[in-house]
Scaffold this motif. Sequence first.
Motif: not given
Length: 386
Positions: A7, A10, A16, A39, A41-44, A46-48, A51
């Motif tokens: 990512c 990040t 997180v 933050s 606000r995700t541990r994923s 893919r989502i991170a 975003r």
Amino acid sequence: MPETISCPFTFVKDGVFYFTRRIPKELLEHYSSPRIAYSLRTRSARIAEARARRAADQLDEYWYHLRSQRTELPGKHMLRQMITVGVGATPLMSPPASTSAVQLSEAVGVYLRQKGRGKSKTFHRAAERACGYVIDVCGDRPLDAYTKSDANAFRDALIARGLAGSSITRVFGTVRAVTNFAASEMGLALTNPFAGVYYDRDAGVTERQPVATEAMDAIQQLCKAADDEMRWLVALVSDTGMRLGEAAGLLREDLEADAKGKIVAHIRLHPWRRLKTKGSERAVPLEGMAEWAAKRVLATSGRSKFAFPRYNTGEMTNANSASAALNKWMKEHAGQETTMHGFRHAMRDRLRAVECPADIVDQIGGWQTDGVGHSYGSGYPIEVLR
């Protein structure tokens, strides 16, 4: 099975994902920190990633607009203009059907190119910062796409930042000025949604108090005892009511002795120190501690042309540095409510106490006098002011 997607922009803390991006060096003046980090606000992973990329794209777009305001981009002169080549030539670029295509970030550029000529960096930064706040809250939109609900959301965001009512008034005033000017320049009929927004203008505002007579006497005695450049500046302001920036930006040659040896301070516009209003340019006769301070300045041998070289080491008079240092010293010796600007309030009261005519008071302090008639003539002679 843990996700292994890389990512960009990040880092991970306690599982997180956080977004991080370093501010480009040329844009650091717009930020209070050299890096953005918050933050996601995700541990994923893919989502991170999604975003973070979206945040990075938004920053790239905003930074592009900031850079475009200060850089001559190729073809920039052709934007929204009718360019013709020879008689009967067709436009290379047609103007937009509606000037509402002008976005707020572009409006800032229009405003600063026209109104910002010869103005200080503070003027430019105020416009960029105020409209940057709008873009942060409401997005970078065409001028006539903003609504009253956007203006109210902007107000709420400023209140949430903890800004005092007076600061909110300044920010809204700047945003209105930018949007009104750009709309006028582009021929856009606009009902400005940032006008008439309600908020408590007195919230968080503390009334500036004049320096008390007892405190003034004590401070002036301390100035004589210390007898250094910082205290000469305090003494000069204490018995003239000059704005601190006006006094700090004086040249030695601005302190001129008349035929009787009495010193007059000439408040003039200088490239390193602007004046607040046209009426601020004036001559002030020096008496009391102000005269003592001026004589100490003139008696000091030095290569600097400035009366107070400590605060004129660059291209601009550093009045903010002077204010911070001198206010700290005064609070230590005369109480927390005592400030350099309090001398200006005190001078107004001192002149009232001797029933000095209001227009003479205004001329001494460089205050604006109402009425067309006051703009005629050269004002009162030095003998009367003294």
